[in-house]
Design a protein around this motif. Structure first.
Motif, PDB file in Angstrom:
ATOM      1  N   VAL A 223      17.991  16.441  -4.855  1.00  0.00           N
ATOM      2  CA  VAL A 223      18.948  15.503  -4.258  1.00  0.00           C
ATOM      3  C   VAL A 223      19.382  14.412  -5.230  1.00  0.00           C
ATOM      4  O   VAL A 223      20.299  13.635  -4.912  1.00  0.00           O
ATOM      5  N   ARG A 224      18.774  14.365  -6.424  1.00  0.00           N
ATOM      6  CA  ARG A 224      19.212  13.357  -7.399  1.00  0.00           C
ATOM      7  C   ARG A 224      20.702  13.489  -7.714  1.00  0.00           C
ATOM      8  O   ARG A 224      21.370  12.495  -8.018  1.00  0.00           O
ATOM      9  N   TYR A 225      21.212  14.684  -7.604  1.00  0.00           N
ATOM     10  CA  TYR A 225      22.629  14.886  -7.939  1.00  0.00           C
ATOM     11  C   TYR A 225      23.565  14.341  -6.860  1.00  0.00           C
ATOM     12  O   TYR A 225      24.776  14.286  -7.073  1.00  0.00           O
ATOM     13  N   LYS A 226      23.011  13.916  -5.725  1.00  0.00           N
ATOM     14  CA  LYS A 226      23.815  13.252  -4.701  1.00  0.00           C
ATOM     15  C   LYS A 226      24.384  11.933  -5.215  1.00  0.00           C
ATOM     16  O   LYS A 226      25.294  11.364  -4.607  1.00  0.00           O
TER      17      LYS A 226
ATOM     18  N   SER B 211      19.264  -8.676   0.519  1.00  0.00           N
ATOM     19  CA  SER B 211      20.333  -8.183  -0.348  1.00  0.00           C
ATOM     20  C   SER B 211      19.827  -7.271  -1.462  1.00  0.00           C
ATOM     21  O   SER B 211      20.610  -6.492  -2.019  1.00  0.00           O
ATOM     22  N   ILE B 212      18.542  -7.373  -1.807  1.00  0.00           N
ATOM     23  CA  ILE B 212      18.048  -6.525  -2.898  1.00  0.00           C
ATOM     24  C   ILE B 212      17.335  -5.276  -2.383  1.00  0.00           C
ATOM     25  O   ILE B 212      16.789  -4.512  -3.181  1.00  0.00           O
ATOM     26  N   ARG B 213      17.364  -5.069  -1.078  1.00  0.00           N
ATOM     27  CA  ARG B 213      16.900  -3.774  -0.592  1.00  0.00           C
ATOM     28  C   ARG B 213      17.902  -2.721  -1.081  1.00  0.00           C
ATOM     29  O   ARG B 213      19.110  -2.874  -0.908  1.00  0.00           O
ATOM     30  N   PRO B 214      17.443  -1.659  -1.738  1.00  0.00           N
ATOM     31  CA  PRO B 214      18.387  -0.660  -2.234  1.00  0.00           C
ATOM     32  C   PRO B 214      19.324  -0.153  -1.147  1.00  0.00           C
ATOM     33  O   PRO B 214      18.893   0.164  -0.036  1.00  0.00           O
ATOM     34  N   LYS B 215      20.590  -0.078  -1.480  1.00  0.00           N
ATOM     35  CA  LYS B 215      21.580   0.439  -0.538  1.00  0.00           C
ATOM     36  C   LYS B 215      21.422   1.935  -0.356  1.00  0.00           C
ATOM     37  O   LYS B 215      21.663   2.472   0.728  1.00  0.00           O
ATOM     38  N   PHE B 216      21.017   2.615  -1.419  1.00  0.00           N
ATOM     39  CA  PHE B 216      20.762   4.048  -1.363  1.00  0.00           C
ATOM     40  C   PHE B 216      19.425   4.340  -2.038  1.00  0.00           C
ATOM     41  O   PHE B 216      19.140   3.817  -3.111  1.00  0.00           O
ATOM     42  N   SER B 217      18.615   5.180  -1.403  1.00  0.00           N
ATOM     43  CA  SER B 217      17.332   5.602  -1.975  1.00  0.00           C
ATOM     44  C   SER B 217      17.343   7.121  -2.100  1.00  0.00           C
ATOM     45  O   SER B 217      17.529   7.826  -1.108  1.00  0.00           O
ATOM     46  N   ILE B 218      17.171   7.586  -3.320  1.00  0.00           N
ATOM     47  CA  ILE B 218      17.214   9.021  -3.599  1.00  0.00           C
ATOM     48  C   ILE B 218      15.808   9.469  -3.965  1.00  0.00           C
ATOM     49  O   ILE B 218      15.300   9.162  -5.051  1.00  0.00           O
ATOM     50  N   LEU B 219      15.159  10.168  -3.043  1.00  0.00           N
ATOM     51  CA  LEU B 219      13.761  10.563  -3.207  1.00  0.00           C
ATOM     52  C   LEU B 219      13.713  12.053  -3.556  1.00  0.00           C
ATOM     53  O   LEU B 219      13.741  12.923  -2.679  1.00  0.00           O
ATOM     54  N   ASP B 220      13.678  12.318  -4.836  1.00  0.00           N
ATOM     55  CA  ASP B 220      13.682  13.683  -5.338  1.00  0.00           C
ATOM     56  C   ASP B 220      12.313  14.000  -5.928  1.00  0.00           C
ATOM     57  O   ASP B 220      11.955  13.485  -6.989  1.00  0.00           O
TER      58      ASP B 220
END
Length: 381
Positions: A18-21, A164-173
């Motif tokens: 999913v990193r490529y998302k 505000s510093i909570r990641p907007k997107f989390s990519i767990l690959d």
């Protein structure tokens, strides 16, 4: 059932590949220029370098070259808008790299010195969005609104914190964690076990947080020992990453406890990785709480070792089980190997008490005397 409030704000992508998302995220949000903050050791990993090359936008790279980020190092790495126009920050690495990405996002639009933002919601200007891609499984930084940094002047580990510093997107690959050697893999994994355990028993826990903690604990405790013999097993890596993620959700809604609090001075003064530090203290905190009649740990995890009809026997089996797993993972059972001796205990207690809010969450009273008691067990006499 007690009343409760449960919070979870995140946009999660999970699974191998999913990193490529990230290219969909970049396209959908019209990001043209990003700053990638990455653990410097990962730049030589083919899977990581190929992934970075595949990201379809302009990129600048900042290396995270410190295992425990400091406010000074954060200031050194600072990027100013007049030097680089950016749309987002991307963190790739363990908790340190992700925290560095969060900190740099704050400094990009807030121009005071880094130390001025120590605390909660100390920044005023809008923060650029953060995309987190963890390469370890356990710190939880990819979904939390916190970033930890050491104040070298005061010798304390504090945070830059805010929604505000909570990641907007989390990519767990899970494939990204294949690059992580065994020692940091174990350190991150036991960090998540501390999260799950202390979240499960915290005074402000709730049934939702406990549900996440139980499943997270089970997945990690049953799979982490398998890594020692099969470091490249993607199914094991996947289970650990998912379990650590669930434990982080529990942590966000329950808070932490004494083991995590005591790991802070161990990290600041003795350079012990945060996950290992918390893990050293966790069994002894559990043992102390059980000795005072708190037996709820056996609701966190059950297997055929436990007799559900006898709480005291179950509790004894649980602590034996934890010590056995810790032995398999080579978690130290003393801290003098790091340079902590009797002469250091008073200062250690004082530094831990700076994190009283975490100590307050323990189900049994746990302050100066209890900290000193555990330290006395772990140092050379």
């Amino acid at each position: 059932m007690n009343k409760f409030n449960f919070r979870f704000y995140a946009n999660i992508f999970f699974g191998s590949g999913v990193r490529y998302k990230i290219n969909d995220i970049i396209s959908d949000n019209n990001y043209k220029n990003i700053c990638i903050v990455i653990d410097h050791a990962l730049l030589s990993v083919d899977l990581i370098s190929e992934f970075i090359e595949s990201i379809n936008c302009n990129k600048i790279i900042v290396e995270c070259d410190i295992s425990e980020p400091t406010y000074d190092k954060l200031e050194d790495k600072r990027i100013f808008p007049e030097d680089s126009i950016l749309d987002a920050f991307v963190g790739i690495g363990g908790g340190s790299a992700l925290d560095m990405a969060k900190g740099l996002s704050v400094l990009y639009t807030n121009l005071d010195s880094a130390i001025k933002y120590r605390g909660f919601e100390k920044f005023n200007s809008n923060i650029l969005p953060i995309i987190a891609l963890p390469t370890t499984a356990g710190t939880g930084s990819e979904i939390t609104p916190n970033a930890s940094f050491i104040d070298l002047k005061e010798k304390k580990k504090m945070g830059i914190n805010g929604e505000s510093i909570r990641p907007k997107f989390s990519i767990l690959d899970p494939e990204l964690t294949l690059s992580c050697p065994i020692k940091p893999s174990i350190s991150a994994g036991v960090d998540s076990l501390v999260h799950a355990t202390e979240a499960f028993v915290a005074k402000k826990t709730n049934v939702m947080a406990q549900m996440f903690a139980k499943q997270g604990f089970k997945l990690v405790i049953e799979n982490l020992p398998k890594l020692k013999d099969d470091l490249n097993n993607i199914l094991v890596r996947e289970s650990i990453m998912y379990g650590a993620f669930l434990s982080a959700i529990a942590l966000m809604n329950s808070g932490t406890g004494p083991a995590a609090a005591m790991s802070y001075p161990l990290g600041v003064h003795y350079k012990v990785p945060h996950g290992i530090g918390g893990a050293i203290f966790l069994p002894h905190v559990i043992e102390y709480n059980i000795s005072k009649g708190f037996y709820s740990y056996t609701s966190l995890y059950r297997n055929n070792l436990f007799d559900s009809k006898n709480d005291i026997k179950n509790a004894a089996s649980f602590i034996d089980f934890i010590f056995n797993i810790w032995n398999q993972l080579n978690i130290p059972n003393e801290i003098s190997i790091f340079g902590v001796y009797q002469k250091n205990i008073e200062e250690f207690v004082k530094d831990t008490m700076d994190l009283k809010l975490a100590l307050d969450q323990n189900p049994i009273t746990f302050y100066e005397d209890e900290i000193q008691m555990i330290l006395n067990k772990l140092v050379i006499k």
